[in-house]
Design a protein around this motif. Sequence first.
Motif, PDB file in Angstrom:
ATOM      1  N   ILE A   1      -2.528  11.929   3.491  1.00  0.00           N
ATOM      2  CA  ILE A   1      -1.313  11.173   3.775  1.00  0.00           C
ATOM      3  C   ILE A   1      -0.207  11.578   2.810  1.00  0.00           C
ATOM      4  CG2 ILE A   1      -0.279   8.878   3.884  1.00  0.00           C
ATOM      5  CD1 ILE A   1      -2.963   7.784   4.644  1.00  0.00           C
ATOM      6  N   GLY A   2       0.936  11.905   3.392  1.00  0.00           N
ATOM      7  CA  GLY A   2       2.149  12.117   2.616  1.00  0.00           C
ATOM      8  C   GLY A   2       3.168  11.052   2.971  1.00  0.00           C
ATOM      9  N   LEU A   3       4.096  10.800   2.078  1.00  0.00           N
ATOM     10  CA  LEU A   3       5.064   9.726   2.280  1.00  0.00           C
ATOM     11  C   LEU A   3       6.488  10.253   2.221  1.00  0.00           C
ATOM     12  CD1 LEU A   3       3.538   6.916   0.013  1.00  0.00           C
ATOM     13  CD2 LEU A   3       3.132   7.314   2.445  1.00  0.00           C
ATOM     14  N   THR A   4       7.330   9.613   3.032  1.00  0.00           N
ATOM     15  CA  THR A   4       8.770   9.822   2.942  1.00  0.00           C
ATOM     16  C   THR A   4       9.369   8.531   2.396  1.00  0.00           C
ATOM     17  OG1 THR A   4       8.744  11.334   4.840  1.00  0.00           O
ATOM     18  CG2 THR A   4      10.865  10.382   4.196  1.00  0.00           C
ATOM     19  N   VAL A   5       9.654   8.521   1.105  1.00  0.00           N
ATOM     20  CA  VAL A   5      10.134   7.309   0.440  1.00  0.00           C
ATOM     21  C   VAL A   5      11.645   7.198   0.647  1.00  0.00           C
ATOM     22  CG1 VAL A   5      10.287   6.072  -1.753  1.00  0.00           C
ATOM     23  CG2 VAL A   5       8.299   7.508  -1.256  1.00  0.00           C
ATOM     24  N   PRO A   6      12.143   6.048   1.086  1.00  0.00           N
ATOM     25  CA  PRO A   6      13.590   5.903   1.313  1.00  0.00           C
ATOM     26  C   PRO A   6      14.372   5.993   0.010  1.00  0.00           C
ATOM     27  CG  PRO A   6      12.484   3.774   1.477  1.00  0.00           C
ATOM     28  CD  PRO A   6      11.400   4.803   1.381  1.00  0.00           C
ATOM     29  N   ASP A   7      15.590   6.502   0.111  1.00  0.00           N
ATOM     30  CA  ASP A   7      16.445   6.617  -1.068  1.00  0.00           C
ATOM     31  C   ASP A   7      17.163   5.314  -1.391  1.00  0.00           C
ATOM     32  OD1 ASP A   7      15.786   9.305  -1.281  1.00  0.00           O
ATOM     33  OD2 ASP A   7      17.391   9.896   0.101  1.00  0.00           O
ATOM     34  N   SER A   8      17.300   4.451  -0.398  1.00  0.00           N
ATOM     35  CA  SER A   8      18.026   3.198  -0.608  1.00  0.00           C
ATOM     36  C   SER A   8      17.421   2.120   0.276  1.00  0.00           C
ATOM     37  CB  SER A   8      19.514   3.384  -0.283  1.00  0.00           C
ATOM     38  OG  SER A   8      19.681   3.776   1.071  1.00  0.00           O
ATOM     39  N   VAL A   9      17.954   0.910   0.143  1.00  0.00           N
ATOM     40  CA  VAL A   9      17.492  -0.220   0.951  1.00  0.00           C
ATOM     41  C   VAL A   9      18.709  -0.871   1.605  1.00  0.00           C
ATOM     42  CG1 VAL A   9      15.460  -0.653  -0.481  1.00  0.00           C
ATOM     43  CG2 VAL A   9      17.630  -1.805  -1.018  1.00  0.00           C
ATOM     44  N   PRO A  10      18.511  -1.543   2.749  1.00  0.00           N
ATOM     45  CA  PRO A  10      19.640  -2.268   3.368  1.00  0.00           C
ATOM     46  C   PRO A  10      20.162  -3.352   2.429  1.00  0.00           C
ATOM     47  CG  PRO A  10      17.786  -2.066   4.889  1.00  0.00           C
ATOM     48  CD  PRO A  10      17.291  -1.613   3.551  1.00  0.00           C
ATOM     49  N   ASP A  11      21.457  -3.478   2.369  1.00  0.00           N
ATOM     50  CA  ASP A  11      22.082  -4.450   1.469  1.00  0.00           C
ATOM     51  C   ASP A  11      22.690  -5.579   2.298  1.00  0.00           C
ATOM     52  OD1 ASP A  11      23.129  -5.805  -0.622  1.00  0.00           O
ATOM     53  OD2 ASP A  11      24.538  -4.252  -1.269  1.00  0.00           O
ATOM     54  N   PHE A  12      21.993  -6.687   2.394  1.00  0.00           N
ATOM     55  CA  PHE A  12      22.495  -7.857   3.107  1.00  0.00           C
ATOM     56  C   PHE A  12      21.865  -9.098   2.475  1.00  0.00           C
ATOM     57  CE2 PHE A  12      18.599  -6.581   5.146  1.00  0.00           C
ATOM     58  CZ  PHE A  12      17.930  -7.770   5.383  1.00  0.00           C
ATOM     59  N   ASP A  13      22.487 -10.233   2.711  1.00  0.00           N
ATOM     60  CA  ASP A  13      22.000 -11.507   2.168  1.00  0.00           C
ATOM     61  C   ASP A  13      21.371 -12.341   3.278  1.00  0.00           C
ATOM     62  OD1 ASP A  13      22.749 -10.940  -0.389  1.00  0.00           O
ATOM     63  OD2 ASP A  13      24.681 -11.987  -0.280  1.00  0.00           O
ATOM     64  N   VAL A  14      20.395 -13.147   2.893  1.00  0.00           N
ATOM     65  CA  VAL A  14      19.750 -14.088   3.803  1.00  0.00           C
ATOM     66  C   VAL A  14      20.338 -15.467   3.541  1.00  0.00           C
ATOM     67  CG1 VAL A  14      17.583 -15.207   4.434  1.00  0.00           C
ATOM     68  CG2 VAL A  14      17.622 -12.750   3.940  1.00  0.00           C
TER      69      VAL A  14
ATOM     70  N   HIS B   1       0.838  -1.206   0.000  1.00  0.00           N
ATOM     71  CA  HIS B   1       0.000   0.000   0.000  1.00  0.00           C
ATOM     72  C   HIS B   1       0.875   1.259   0.000  1.00  0.00           C
ATOM     73  CE1 HIS B   1      -4.088  -1.574   0.404  1.00  0.00           C
ATOM     74  NE2 HIS B   1      -3.598  -2.531   1.168  1.00  0.00           N
ATOM     75  N   PHE B   2       1.951   1.212   0.770  1.00  0.00           N
ATOM     76  CA  PHE B   2       2.849   2.367   0.861  1.00  0.00           C
ATOM     77  C   PHE B   2       3.403   2.716  -0.515  1.00  0.00           C
ATOM     78  CE2 PHE B   2       6.969   4.344   1.449  1.00  0.00           C
ATOM     79  CZ  PHE B   2       6.766   5.236   2.482  1.00  0.00           C
ATOM     80  N   PHE B   3       3.921   1.715  -1.225  1.00  0.00           N
ATOM     81  CA  PHE B   3       4.543   2.007  -2.515  1.00  0.00           C
ATOM     82  C   PHE B   3       3.514   2.193  -3.633  1.00  0.00           C
ATOM     83  CE2 PHE B   3       8.299   0.313  -0.345  1.00  0.00           C
ATOM     84  CZ  PHE B   3       9.220   1.282  -0.704  1.00  0.00           C
ATOM     85  N   LEU B   4       2.313   1.671  -3.452  1.00  0.00           N
ATOM     86  CA  LEU B   4       1.255   2.004  -4.409  1.00  0.00           C
ATOM     87  C   LEU B   4       0.906   3.482  -4.306  1.00  0.00           C
ATOM     88  CD1 LEU B   4      -1.143  -1.085  -4.180  1.00  0.00           C
ATOM     89  CD2 LEU B   4       0.235  -0.377  -6.147  1.00  0.00           C
ATOM     90  N   LEU B   5       0.855   3.987  -3.073  1.00  0.00           N
ATOM     91  CA  LEU B   5       0.618   5.420  -2.899  1.00  0.00           C
ATOM     92  C   LEU B   5       1.823   6.225  -3.384  1.00  0.00           C
ATOM     93  CD1 LEU B   5      -1.058   7.770  -1.911  1.00  0.00           C
ATOM     94  CD2 LEU B   5      -0.191   7.363   0.411  1.00  0.00           C
ATOM     95  N   ALA B   6       3.034   5.736  -3.086  1.00  0.00           N
ATOM     96  CA  ALA B   6       4.235   6.423  -3.580  1.00  0.00           C
ATOM     97  C   ALA B   6       4.244   6.447  -5.096  1.00  0.00           C
ATOM     98  CB  ALA B   6       5.486   5.717  -3.054  1.00  0.00           C
ATOM     99  N   SER B   7       3.830   5.337  -5.706  1.00  0.00           N
ATOM    100  CA  SER B   7       3.771   5.290  -7.164  1.00  0.00           C
ATOM    101  C   SER B   7       2.738   6.279  -7.703  1.00  0.00           C
ATOM    102  CB  SER B   7       3.422   3.868  -7.616  1.00  0.00           C
ATOM    103  OG  SER B   7       3.293   3.800  -9.020  1.00  0.00           O
TER     104      SER B   7
ATOM    105  N   GLY C   1      10.520   2.290 -12.270  1.00  0.00           N
ATOM    106  CA  GLY C   1      11.325   1.122 -11.933  1.00  0.00           C
ATOM    107  C   GLY C   1      11.866   1.187 -10.521  1.00  0.00           C
ATOM    108  N   VAL C   2      12.269   2.364 -10.065  1.00  0.00           N
ATOM    109  CA  VAL C   2      12.771   2.509  -8.697  1.00  0.00           C
ATOM    110  C   VAL C   2      11.688   2.159  -7.692  1.00  0.00           C
ATOM    111  CG1 VAL C   2      13.646   4.156  -7.003  1.00  0.00           C
ATOM    112  CG2 VAL C   2      14.492   4.233  -9.346  1.00  0.00           C
ATOM    113  N   ILE C   3      10.493   2.717  -7.889  1.00  0.00           N
ATOM    114  CA  ILE C   3       9.386   2.458  -6.962  1.00  0.00           C
ATOM    115  C   ILE C   3       9.029   0.973  -6.946  1.00  0.00           C
ATOM    116  CG2 ILE C   3       6.986   2.972  -6.433  1.00  0.00           C
ATOM    117  CD1 ILE C   3       8.812   5.280  -5.852  1.00  0.00           C
ATOM    118  N   ASN C   4       8.938   0.357  -8.116  1.00  0.00           N
ATOM    119  CA  ASN C   4       8.533  -1.054  -8.205  1.00  0.00           C
ATOM    120  C   ASN C   4       9.569  -1.988  -7.577  1.00  0.00           C
ATOM    121  OD1 ASN C   4       6.120  -0.434  -9.494  1.00  0.00           O
ATOM    122  ND2 ASN C   4       7.019  -0.573 -11.537  1.00  0.00           N
ATOM    123  N   THR C   5      10.857  -1.719  -7.821  1.00  0.00           N
ATOM    124  CA  THR C   5      11.880  -2.598  -7.237  1.00  0.00           C
ATOM    125  C   THR C   5      11.941  -2.448  -5.721  1.00  0.00           C
ATOM    126  OG1 THR C   5      13.554  -0.898  -7.731  1.00  0.00           O
ATOM    127  CG2 THR C   5      13.317  -2.728  -9.301  1.00  0.00           C
ATOM    128  N   MET C   6      11.732  -1.234  -5.215  1.00  0.00           N
ATOM    129  CA  MET C   6      11.688  -1.042  -3.766  1.00  0.00           C
ATOM    130  C   MET C   6      10.483  -1.753  -3.156  1.00  0.00           C
ATOM    131  SD  MET C   6      12.899   2.776  -2.725  1.00  0.00           S
ATOM    132  CE  MET C   6      14.628   3.261  -2.814  1.00  0.00           C
TER     133      MET C   6
END
Length: 490
Positions: free
Chosen positions: A269-282, A187-193, A452-457
């Motif tokens: 509602i307003g959003l603060t969309v992150p500029d990056s994501v944590p980079d780690f492996d599972v 929902h967050f990124f649908l609104l961001a999109s 593409g940025v929004i969808n990949t996030m």
Amino acid sequence: MKKTIIIIVLILACGNMSAVETDSLTLTIEGAIRLARENSPSAQSARNTFLSAYWNYRYYKANYLPSVTLTSSPYINKEMNKITQSDGTAMFIRQDQFGADLTLKINQNISLTGGSFFLKSSLNRLDEFQHGTTAYSSQPLVIGYQQSLFGYNSLKWDRKIEPIRYREAKKQYAETLEVISATTCNHFFLLASAQTELDMARQNFASADTLYRMAKGRYEIGTITENEMLQLEINRLNEETNVMDAEINLREAQQSIRSFLGLDDNIEIGLTVPDSVPDFDVPLAKAMELALSNSPDPEYYNRIVKQSESNLAYAKANARMKADLYVQFGLSQTGKDISQSLRNLMHQEYASVTLSVPILDWGRGRGKVKEAKSQLALAETTATQGMNDFTQNVEKLVMQFNMQARKVNIASLTDRRATQRHSVAMKLFVMGRIGILDMMSAISEKNNARRGVINTMRTYWSLYYTIRSMTAYDFENNTELANEELLLSL
């Protein structure tokens, strides 16, 4: 004068109605998730579902604890009744009685055998008003035991099934909270999109309007063709329509996330969309181990197999001979008063065995057993296939997540390069060094890169919380998830 006052009041009332204040709320991903887990209808439903399972488990546990009951059933009997005499004849005799009793009983179920042991004490009083007499009957101590000898032992099977059901409910609740987090991310990124689409639509309309105005001057001096001029005008009209569509989509996205989070309709509602994501492996091996231990799916498949085994045992018990045993030993006496009914107590013993042997049932018992065996085989097949699908799904999600951070970085780099290319293309178009098609291509690439940025996030965070839901583990911080909500719910 009165009409004038009424008109003024109506105008003021309408003005107050139109001046409804709209609250604003700015959300980050973490804030939206926290709000969803606390207030959303989905979280409340999950909480109530778990509480229902919790109290059902408490009820199951109570079946193995001693129960104490106090019963009484006083009555008044004033009527003509048919009474059989000592010589076998019957007469209608008027009765005028008052009766009262009081029984205290302690009962303890025995899960090993499926029977129950009881201890009771009772006192009865009978008043005959017609003759003016009073009599008491006491049973100060009665000990007994009852059970089905060859029947279905529900207590034994409940011990096998109910703990599994409760563990499944706890894990299901923890999983549901993480699934709510994943849904919140969607929902967050649908609104961001939707917000991004509106921003791009407005920018594209401004660019299209600027290009159209510039093109009109060029068309007048003959540096562009009529076809190019018409194409720019059509593009401007399309971008104006896109702005209106984007505004509608934004309102729908806002309403959707408000409904999911349980917010009022007047909150903007307003959003603060992150500029990056944590980079780690599972780690796949660790994720698989945690999923098998913490996910409700293995508990579910184990439970349906146990339930099918229980149903088979029930069908077999009903298809063969049944025997019910009842044994009772105690002390009793009667008298004209309570003290007399408690003196010189007499022994009383009672034992019975009730047999029921199916002789002819036209194959109903055998058919139920066959059906239960088929259902058990089906449950075992379903469990095996379900666990195979479960492990494959865990492996697939982990592999996708471990590549998703790289995809987000690539999408962000593509977005920056597409923005640079658009800026360069705009300058070249103004200088007349590129045509309309190249300009349109640069705009399209810029828009697609931003999407593409929004969808990949969105995919990244959905995968992250989906893996958390299956493993009950925070791989970013290498900690187990604390189910504080479970304790708060109780």
